[in-house]
Design an enzyme around this catalytic site. Sequence first.
Site, PDB file in Angstrom:
ATOM      1  N   TYR A  96       0.855  -1.193   0.000  1.00  0.00           N
ATOM      2  CA  TYR A  96       0.000   0.000   0.000  1.00  0.00           C
ATOM      3  C   TYR A  96       0.895   1.249   0.000  1.00  0.00           C
ATOM      4  O   TYR A  96       0.918   2.025   0.950  1.00  0.00           O
ATOM      5  CB  TYR A  96      -0.914  -0.040   1.228  1.00  0.00           C
ATOM      6  CG  TYR A  96      -2.141   0.840   1.124  1.00  0.00           C
ATOM      7  CD1 TYR A  96      -3.198   0.494   0.300  1.00  0.00           C
ATOM      8  CD2 TYR A  96      -2.243   2.012   1.874  1.00  0.00           C
ATOM      9  CE1 TYR A  96      -4.320   1.292   0.213  1.00  0.00           C
ATOM     10  CE2 TYR A  96      -3.368   2.806   1.806  1.00  0.00           C
ATOM     11  CZ  TYR A  96      -4.403   2.451   0.966  1.00  0.00           C
ATOM     12  OH  TYR A  96      -5.522   3.249   0.899  1.00  0.00           O
ATOM     13  N   GLY A  97       1.667   1.412  -1.095  1.00  0.00           N
ATOM     14  CA  GLY A  97       2.582   2.556  -1.195  1.00  0.00           C
ATOM     15  C   GLY A  97       2.116   3.532  -2.249  1.00  0.00           C
ATOM     16  O   GLY A  97       0.915   3.800  -2.382  1.00  0.00           O
ATOM     17  N   GLU A 156      14.537   6.173 -18.010  1.00  0.00           N
ATOM     18  CA  GLU A 156      15.102   6.617 -16.719  1.00  0.00           C
ATOM     19  C   GLU A 156      16.588   6.909 -16.842  1.00  0.00           C
ATOM     20  O   GLU A 156      17.080   7.919 -16.350  1.00  0.00           O
ATOM     21  CB  GLU A 156      14.904   5.526 -15.654  1.00  0.00           C
ATOM     22  CG  GLU A 156      13.478   5.382 -15.179  1.00  0.00           C
ATOM     23  CD  GLU A 156      13.240   4.074 -14.403  1.00  0.00           C
ATOM     24  OE1 GLU A 156      12.098   3.876 -13.962  1.00  0.00           O
ATOM     25  OE2 GLU A 156      14.167   3.268 -14.236  1.00  0.00           O
ATOM     26  N   SER A 191       2.346   2.180   6.151  1.00  0.00           N
ATOM     27  CA  SER A 191       1.396   1.968   5.049  1.00  0.00           C
ATOM     28  C   SER A 191       0.237   1.069   5.511  1.00  0.00           C
ATOM     29  O   SER A 191      -0.907   1.238   5.073  1.00  0.00           O
ATOM     30  CB  SER A 191       2.089   1.298   3.857  1.00  0.00           C
ATOM     31  OG  SER A 191       3.246   1.973   3.513  1.00  0.00           O
ATOM     32  N   GLN A 241       1.844   3.452  -5.623  1.00  0.00           N
ATOM     33  CA  GLN A 241       0.848   2.939  -6.562  1.00  0.00           C
ATOM     34  C   GLN A 241      -0.305   2.256  -5.839  1.00  0.00           C
ATOM     35  O   GLN A 241      -1.463   2.401  -6.220  1.00  0.00           O
ATOM     36  CB  GLN A 241       1.490   1.935  -7.530  1.00  0.00           C
ATOM     37  CG  GLN A 241       2.367   2.563  -8.589  1.00  0.00           C
ATOM     38  CD  GLN A 241       1.597   3.452  -9.549  1.00  0.00           C
ATOM     39  OE1 GLN A 241       0.455   3.164  -9.912  1.00  0.00           O
ATOM     40  NE2 GLN A 241       2.208   4.540  -9.959  1.00  0.00           N
ATOM     41  N   GLY A 244       2.238   7.619  -8.403  1.00  0.00           N
ATOM     42  CA  GLY A 244       1.022   7.308  -7.651  1.00  0.00           C
ATOM     43  C   GLY A 244       0.143   8.524  -7.391  1.00  0.00           C
ATOM     44  O   GLY A 244      -1.078   8.481  -7.542  1.00  0.00           O
ATOM     45  N   HIS A 256       4.820  -2.995 -13.464  1.00  0.00           N
ATOM     46  CA  HIS A 256       6.084  -2.781 -14.189  1.00  0.00           C
ATOM     47  C   HIS A 256       6.540  -4.165 -14.668  1.00  0.00           C
ATOM     48  O   HIS A 256       6.415  -5.149 -13.928  1.00  0.00           O
ATOM     49  CB  HIS A 256       7.096  -2.160 -13.221  1.00  0.00           C
ATOM     50  CG  HIS A 256       8.413  -1.761 -13.827  1.00  0.00           C
ATOM     51  ND1 HIS A 256       8.621  -1.603 -15.181  1.00  0.00           N
ATOM     52  CD2 HIS A 256       9.605  -1.458 -13.246  1.00  0.00           C
ATOM     53  CE1 HIS A 256       9.878  -1.223 -15.392  1.00  0.00           C
ATOM     54  NE2 HIS A 256      10.504  -1.140 -14.237  1.00  0.00           N
ATOM     55  N   GLU A 290      16.741  29.639 -12.374  1.00  0.00           N
ATOM     56  CA  GLU A 290      16.593  29.622 -13.823  1.00  0.00           C
ATOM     57  C   GLU A 290      16.439  28.190 -14.358  1.00  0.00           C
ATOM     58  O   GLU A 290      15.583  27.922 -15.197  1.00  0.00           O
ATOM     59  CB  GLU A 290      17.822  30.286 -14.472  1.00  0.00           C
ATOM     60  CG  GLU A 290      17.802  30.288 -15.983  1.00  0.00           C
ATOM     61  CD  GLU A 290      16.666  31.132 -16.546  1.00  0.00           C
ATOM     62  OE1 GLU A 290      16.358  32.182 -15.961  1.00  0.00           O
ATOM     63  OE2 GLU A 290      16.075  30.726 -17.578  1.00  0.00           O
ATOM     64  N   GLU A 333      10.008  26.663 -15.185  1.00  0.00           N
ATOM     65  CA  GLU A 333       9.914  26.996 -16.604  1.00  0.00           C
ATOM     66  C   GLU A 333      10.340  25.788 -17.461  1.00  0.00           C
ATOM     67  O   GLU A 333       9.716  25.477 -18.482  1.00  0.00           O
ATOM     68  CB  GLU A 333      10.816  28.205 -16.910  1.00  0.00           C
ATOM     69  CG  GLU A 333      10.644  28.743 -18.317  1.00  0.00           C
ATOM     70  CD  GLU A 333      11.629  29.858 -18.643  1.00  0.00           C
ATOM     71  OE1 GLU A 333      12.455  30.215 -17.779  1.00  0.00           O
ATOM     72  OE2 GLU A 333      11.575  30.359 -19.778  1.00  0.00           O
TER      73      GLU A 333
HETATM   74  P1  NDP Z   1       6.586   1.710  -2.759  1.00  0.00           P
HETATM   75  O1  NDP Z   1       8.044   2.037  -2.649  1.00  0.00           O
HETATM   76  O2  NDP Z   1       5.635   2.831  -2.527  1.00  0.00           O
HETATM   77  O3  NDP Z   1       6.309   0.486  -1.781  1.00  0.00           O
HETATM   78  C1  NDP Z   1       5.045  -0.114  -1.685  1.00  0.00           C
HETATM   79  C2  NDP Z   1       4.900  -0.824  -0.386  1.00  0.00           C
HETATM   80  O4  NDP Z   1       5.751  -1.982  -0.319  1.00  0.00           O
HETATM   81  C3  NDP Z   1       5.218   0.016   0.849  1.00  0.00           C
HETATM   82  O5  NDP Z   1       4.211  -0.190   1.795  1.00  0.00           O
HETATM   83  C4  NDP Z   1       6.527  -0.573   1.302  1.00  0.00           C
HETATM   84  O6  NDP Z   1       6.720  -0.432   2.686  1.00  0.00           O
HETATM   85  C5  NDP Z   1       6.318  -2.044   0.982  1.00  0.00           C
HETATM   86  N1  NDP Z   1       7.571  -2.806   1.061  1.00  0.00           N
HETATM   87  C6  NDP Z   1       8.846  -2.368   0.976  1.00  0.00           C
HETATM   88  N2  NDP Z   1       9.725  -3.374   1.152  1.00  0.00           N
HETATM   89  C7  NDP Z   1       8.978  -4.490   1.358  1.00  0.00           C
HETATM   90  C8  NDP Z   1       9.293  -5.833   1.622  1.00  0.00           C
HETATM   91  N3  NDP Z   1      10.571  -6.263   1.685  1.00  0.00           N
HETATM   92  N4  NDP Z   1       8.278  -6.706   1.809  1.00  0.00           N
HETATM   93  C9  NDP Z   1       6.991  -6.302   1.727  1.00  0.00           C
HETATM   94  N5  NDP Z   1       6.629  -5.037   1.493  1.00  0.00           N
HETATM   95  C10 NDP Z   1       7.602  -4.129   1.299  1.00  0.00           C
HETATM   96  O7  NDP Z   1       6.313   1.068  -4.211  1.00  0.00           O
HETATM   97  P2  NDP Z   1       5.783   1.783  -5.525  1.00  0.00           P
HETATM   98  O8  NDP Z   1       4.326   2.027  -5.420  1.00  0.00           O
HETATM   99  O9  NDP Z   1       6.678   2.930  -5.889  1.00  0.00           O
HETATM  100  O10 NDP Z   1       6.055   0.656  -6.628  1.00  0.00           O
HETATM  101  C11 NDP Z   1       5.227  -0.501  -6.704  1.00  0.00           C
HETATM  102  C12 NDP Z   1       5.267  -1.048  -8.118  1.00  0.00           C
HETATM  103  O11 NDP Z   1       4.710  -0.083  -9.004  1.00  0.00           O
HETATM  104  C13 NDP Z   1       6.672  -1.349  -8.645  1.00  0.00           C
HETATM  105  O12 NDP Z   1       6.626  -2.491  -9.435  1.00  0.00           O
HETATM  106  C14 NDP Z   1       6.982  -0.130  -9.496  1.00  0.00           C
HETATM  107  O13 NDP Z   1       7.933  -0.377 -10.525  1.00  0.00           O
HETATM  108  C15 NDP Z   1       5.610   0.162 -10.075  1.00  0.00           C
HETATM  109  N6  NDP Z   1       5.418   1.552 -10.526  1.00  0.00           N
HETATM  110  C16 NDP Z   1       5.719   2.586  -9.684  1.00  0.00           C
HETATM  111  C17 NDP Z   1       5.512   3.871 -10.081  1.00  0.00           C
HETATM  112  C18 NDP Z   1       5.751   5.011  -9.113  1.00  0.00           C
HETATM  113  O14 NDP Z   1       5.349   6.106  -9.415  1.00  0.00           O
HETATM  114  N7  NDP Z   1       6.348   4.841  -7.961  1.00  0.00           N
HETATM  115  C19 NDP Z   1       5.011   4.204 -11.434  1.00  0.00           C
HETATM  116  C20 NDP Z   1       4.614   3.024 -12.202  1.00  0.00           C
HETATM  117  C21 NDP Z   1       4.854   1.759 -11.754  1.00  0.00           C
HETATM  118  P3  NDP Z   1       7.564   0.852   3.276  1.00  0.00           P
HETATM  119  O15 NDP Z   1       6.783   2.058   2.911  1.00  0.00           O
HETATM  120  O16 NDP Z   1       7.584   0.558   4.724  1.00  0.00           O
HETATM  121  O17 NDP Z   1       8.926   0.777   2.619  1.00  0.00           O
END
Ligand code: NDP
Length: 335
Positions: free
Chosen positions: A25-26, A195, A53, A28, A134, A108, A226, A232
Amino acid sequence: MVKVYFDQDADISILRDKTIAIIGYGNQGRAQALNMRDSGLKQIIVGNIKDASWDMAIADGFKVYPIAEAVKKADIIFMLIPDEVHQEVFERDIKPNLKDGSTLNFAHGYSIAFGYVKPPKNIDVIMVAPRMIGKGVRESYLNGTGFPSFIGVEQDYSKKAKETALAIAKAIGSTKYGVFECSFYEEAVIDIFHEQAAVGSAVHLFKACLEVLTEAGFDPELSVMEFYASQETALTFKAVGEIGLFRALKVGSETAQFGIMTRGPRLVPDTIKDGLRAVLDDITSGRFAKEWTLEQMSGRPFFNMWWKKALAHPINEAEDRLFKDLKRERLKWKE
Ligand code: NDP
């Protein structure tokens, strides 16, 4: 020609009786869960580690479970944890708990394209990959514009995998804008190449530009303002997205256009393509993915050293002074 799908090509009702588990629950996870609930899907649960999260998902009104338990309850599993931990979490918590005929959905293509996740044959494996952070996934759902995604099918066990991917794309608000069909490999390579080649070179180019100006005696705060603080540059690239790479240059003055035409190619001669091809080859061969995995396994020595050096660069002090002078709070993203 690439295939593009819109709202009329997708049917959310096929998801209504399915339990959807958002794993992670991060950035995305939260945006996609809230959007799907607002699209009328009621059976959404969250699988997470016990962290902030987890608490946020509860505060948002979702039932939250440890990852393995959420997978057991689900028909559709959204893999929304960081790519670096996919392999470990998949092997330990997800794979042993998958039901025959369930769906694994990625945002992804990385883990599948480079072989880190090897799903069993008796499930669907799909990708709905937003071309959007997200925050933007949620905001563009709420303001009604939608956002683009790349969708793909890696395994079609049910023979309905594409319909599921399209329904998910609609439920998170993406078909409103338009979704593009491609393979996991295409998505992963193009995304990582962007990237590294575009963002990677731009960040290092900006750093070099600011160093040259400062070394020539120009004020670093004025230079930061700037180059990017005024936004800009961001607006110029917004125009590029809306009008086109060259045609957007006409939003600037003719003096700017002449400078871009004459000085740009001196800095980026055609020989740059040799370097770009080498970067692309590192990605397509899997060498980059392997290097990143080894870096993590050895405690991220280069990654940590780079960050230490970057945060000690005088650009940071110039930015701090600028925000102080403007009496503005710096926006908090992820630190
Ligand atoms: P986040 O970094 O927001 O992490 C999502 C959740 O996973 C958080 O709750 C995090 O906990 C938890 N987490 C971290 N480490 C572990 C672990 N070892 N075991 C279980 N849970 C864990 O992820 P994103 O949303 O950035 O990315 C998720 C997917 O979406 C990826 O595949 C990414 O490539 C894809 N994606 C991401 C985009 C973006 O904008 N970020 C855009 C398009 C695709 P904690 O917060 O405590 O670390």
